[in-house]
Design a protein around this motif. Structure first.
Motif, PDB file in Angstrom:
ATOM      1  N   PRO A  20       0.621  -1.465   0.098  1.00 17.85           N
ATOM      2  CA  PRO A  20      -0.074   0.274   0.161  1.00 17.85           C
ATOM      3  C   PRO A  20       0.815   1.266   0.050  1.00 17.85           C
ATOM      4  O   PRO A  20       1.775   1.329   0.898  1.00 17.85           O
ATOM      5  CB  PRO A  20      -0.358  -0.213   1.358  1.00 17.85           C
ATOM      6  N   VAL A  21       0.047   2.016  -1.330  1.00 20.91           N
ATOM      7  CA  VAL A  21       0.885   3.357  -0.853  1.00 20.91           C
ATOM      8  C   VAL A  21      -0.170   4.273  -1.354  1.00 20.91           C
ATOM      9  O   VAL A  21      -0.980   4.233  -1.518  1.00 20.91           O
ATOM     10  CB  VAL A  21       1.749   3.626  -2.219  1.00 20.91           C
ATOM     11  N   ALA A  22       0.088   5.075   0.441  1.00 19.82           N
ATOM     12  CA  ALA A  22      -1.200   6.532   0.047  1.00 19.82           C
ATOM     13  C   ALA A  22      -2.795   5.425   0.108  1.00 19.82           C
ATOM     14  O   ALA A  22      -2.698   4.572   0.881  1.00 19.82           O
ATOM     15  CB  ALA A  22      -1.730   7.766  -0.889  1.00 19.82           C
ATOM     16  N   ASP A  23      -3.550   5.959  -0.777  1.00 21.85           N
ATOM     17  CA  ASP A  23      -4.927   4.976  -1.183  1.00 21.85           C
ATOM     18  C   ASP A  23      -4.752   4.753  -2.264  1.00 21.85           C
ATOM     19  O   ASP A  23      -5.509   3.931  -2.144  1.00 21.85           O
ATOM     20  CB  ASP A  23      -5.845   6.067  -1.605  1.00 21.85           C
ATOM     21  N   THR A  24      -3.407   3.764  -2.515  1.00 24.37           N
ATOM     22  CA  THR A  24      -3.659   3.061  -3.728  1.00 24.37           C
ATOM     23  C   THR A  24      -2.938   0.859  -2.886  1.00 24.37           C
ATOM     24  O   THR A  24      -2.544   1.193  -1.742  1.00 24.37           O
ATOM     25  CB  THR A  24      -2.742   3.195  -4.696  1.00 24.37           C
ATOM     26  N   ARG A  25      -3.077   0.339  -3.631  1.00 19.85           N
ATOM     27  CA  ARG A  25      -2.524  -1.397  -3.587  1.00 19.85           C
ATOM     28  C   ARG A  25      -2.012  -1.783  -4.770  1.00 19.85           C
ATOM     29  O   ARG A  25      -2.532  -1.779  -5.586  1.00 19.85           O
ATOM     30  CB  ARG A  25      -2.678  -1.956  -2.635  1.00 19.85           C
ATOM     31  N   HIS A  26      -1.003  -2.640  -4.784  1.00 23.07           N
ATOM     32  CA  HIS A  26      -0.571  -3.407  -6.239  1.00 23.07           C
ATOM     33  C   HIS A  26      -1.178  -4.485  -6.395  1.00 23.07           C
ATOM     34  O   HIS A  26      -0.983  -5.113  -5.098  1.00 23.07           O
ATOM     35  CB  HIS A  26       1.263  -3.571  -6.338  1.00 23.07           C
ATOM     36  N   TYR A  27      -1.812  -5.134  -7.690  1.00 28.35           N
ATOM     37  CA  TYR A  27      -2.615  -5.714  -7.776  1.00 28.35           C
ATOM     38  C   TYR A  27      -1.646  -6.963  -9.237  1.00 28.35           C
ATOM     39  O   TYR A  27      -1.225  -6.741  -9.273  1.00 28.35           O
ATOM     40  CB  TYR A  27      -3.568  -5.468  -8.290  1.00 28.35           C
ATOM     41  N   ASP A  28      -2.234  -8.200  -8.091  1.00 21.11           N
ATOM     42  CA  ASP A  28      -1.082  -9.638  -8.441  1.00 21.11           C
ATOM     43  C   ASP A  28      -2.010 -10.492  -9.173  1.00 21.11           C
ATOM     44  O   ASP A  28      -3.440 -10.770  -8.478  1.00 21.11           O
ATOM     45  CB  ASP A  28      -0.452 -10.306  -8.102  1.00 21.11           C
ATOM     46  N   LEU A  29      -2.224 -11.118  -9.891  1.00 21.66           N
ATOM     47  CA  LEU A  29      -2.773 -12.368 -10.362  1.00 21.66           C
ATOM     48  C   LEU A  29      -2.513 -13.749 -10.581  1.00 21.66           C
ATOM     49  O   LEU A  29      -0.939 -13.587 -10.687  1.00 21.66           O
ATOM     50  CB  LEU A  29      -3.248 -11.700 -12.078  1.00 21.66           C
ATOM     51  N   ARG A  30      -2.873 -14.152 -10.176  1.00 22.67           N
ATOM     52  CA  ARG A  30      -2.331 -15.806  -9.790  1.00 22.67           C
ATOM     53  C   ARG A  30      -3.653 -16.957 -10.486  1.00 22.67           C
ATOM     54  O   ARG A  30      -3.999 -17.003  -9.823  1.00 22.67           O
ATOM     55  CB  ARG A  30      -1.688 -16.506  -8.702  1.00 22.67           C
ATOM     56  N   VAL A  31      -2.550 -17.651 -11.984  1.00 24.14           N
ATOM     57  CA  VAL A  31      -3.838 -18.751 -12.119  1.00 24.14           C
ATOM     58  C   VAL A  31      -3.399 -19.958 -11.632  1.00 24.14           C
ATOM     59  O   VAL A  31      -2.440 -20.687 -11.783  1.00 24.14           O
ATOM     60  CB  VAL A  31      -3.638 -18.896 -13.573  1.00 24.14           C
ATOM     61  N   GLY A  32      -4.323 -20.624 -10.928  1.00 28.59           N
ATOM     62  CA  GLY A  32      -4.028 -22.159 -10.073  1.00 28.59           C
ATOM     63  C   GLY A  32      -2.438 -21.642  -9.131  1.00 28.59           C
ATOM     64  O   GLY A  32      -3.380 -21.260  -8.551  1.00 28.59           O
ATOM     65  N   ASN A  33      -1.917 -22.893  -8.978  1.00 31.48           N
ATOM     66  CA  ASN A  33      -0.181 -22.655  -8.543  1.00 31.48           C
ATOM     67  C   ASN A  33       0.776 -21.737  -9.209  1.00 31.48           C
ATOM     68  O   ASN A  33       1.605 -21.694  -8.827  1.00 31.48           O
ATOM     69  CB  ASN A  33      -0.598 -24.113  -8.331  1.00 31.48           C
ATOM     70  N   ASP A  34       0.345 -21.233 -10.561  1.00 31.28           N
ATOM     71  CA  ASP A  34       1.417 -20.861 -10.971  1.00 31.28           C
ATOM     72  C   ASP A  34       1.727 -19.599  -9.963  1.00 31.28           C
ATOM     73  O   ASP A  34       1.292 -18.777  -9.424  1.00 31.28           O
ATOM     74  CB  ASP A  34       0.782 -19.705 -12.474  1.00 31.28           C
ATOM     75  N   LYS A  35       2.732 -19.162 -11.032  1.00 33.15           N
ATOM     76  CA  LYS A  35       3.931 -17.687  -9.827  1.00 33.15           C
ATOM     77  C   LYS A  35       2.871 -16.273 -10.447  1.00 33.15           C
ATOM     78  O   LYS A  35       2.289 -16.114 -11.446  1.00 33.15           O
ATOM     79  CB  LYS A  35       5.039 -17.626  -9.975  1.00 33.15           C
ATOM     80  N   PRO A  36       2.410 -15.960  -9.377  1.00 33.04           N
ATOM     81  CA  PRO A  36       1.646 -14.780  -9.342  1.00 33.04           C
ATOM     82  C   PRO A  36       2.597 -13.800 -10.670  1.00 33.04           C
ATOM     83  O   PRO A  36       3.323 -13.502 -10.477  1.00 33.04           O
ATOM     84  CB  PRO A  36       1.818 -13.573  -8.468  1.00 33.04           C
ATOM     85  N   VAL A  37       1.695 -12.810 -11.568  1.00 34.80           N
ATOM     86  CA  VAL A  37       2.138 -11.668 -12.247  1.00 34.80           C
ATOM     87  C   VAL A  37       1.391 -10.517 -12.162  1.00 34.80           C
ATOM     88  O   VAL A  37       0.230  -9.758 -11.206  1.00 34.80           O
ATOM     89  CB  VAL A  37       2.077 -12.182 -13.354  1.00 34.80           C
TER      90      VAL A  37
END
Length: 172
Positions: A20-37
């Motif tokens: 989190p930075v101020a009112d933002t966050r970084h978002y990741d996706l993870r499909v199944g057991n793959d590494k998040p991107v």
């Protein structure tokens, strides 16, 4: 948040937020057991060395897992443009493929249409740039898909279309 996609719900996509930075966050996706991107990733890395790392930082983000019998994951929020940006993600069981539609509009989508050939994300057209009541983003693998939104006055209809209406949005 996890969303079980596909007709049988066995294709799981998870959305995570961090840093989190101020009112933002970084978002990741993870499909199944793959590494998040990173949500808006072009390099396949989900770390701060990714040149597009900040493109996946957003505020006022809504994450929705909707539909029955087939679900779709819809993420929308304020990322890097002057418009709301987002994605709709589906596992198309009939075609045995992942489908992703990226979008940027003034409002959040009002519906997602699922067909065997692909998916469409529907917006009420509130702008003056193009004529038409609705803007339709189609999955790029569909034969009639264009590179961006298409303005239409009537929406597709038929028995083979599954309509997922997003909550708290005007009806198409």
């Amino acid at each position: 948040m996890s969303c079980p996609l596909g007709r049988d719900g066995t294709h799981v996509v998870a959305v995570t937020s961090k840093r989190p930075v101020a009112d933002t966050r970084h978002y990741d996706l993870r499909v199944g057991n793959d590494k998040p991107v990173a949500l808006f990733d072009s390099t396949g890395r989900a770390d701060s060395d990714d040149p597009n790392f900040d493109a996946s930082r957003g505020s006022d983000v809504q994450i929705e897992c909707l539909g029955a019998p087939e679900k779709v994951l819809v993420i929308s929020g304020e990322f890097t443009s002057n418009f709301l940006q987002g994605v709709a993600i589906r596992f198309n069981t009939a075609m045995h493929r992942w489908e992703r539609v990226d979008f940027a509009e003034r409002t959040r989508p009002i519906a997602v249409y699922l067909e065997a050939s692909g998916m469409s994300v529907i917006f009420a057209n509130g702008g003056q740039e193009v004529a038409g009541r609705y803007l339709v983003y189609r999955y790029p693998g569909q034969a009639d898909a264009m590179a961006g939104p298409v303005a239409v006055n009537t929406l597709p209809a038929g028995r083979d279309i599954e309509t997922i209406r997003l909550p708290n949005r005007p009806k198409p």
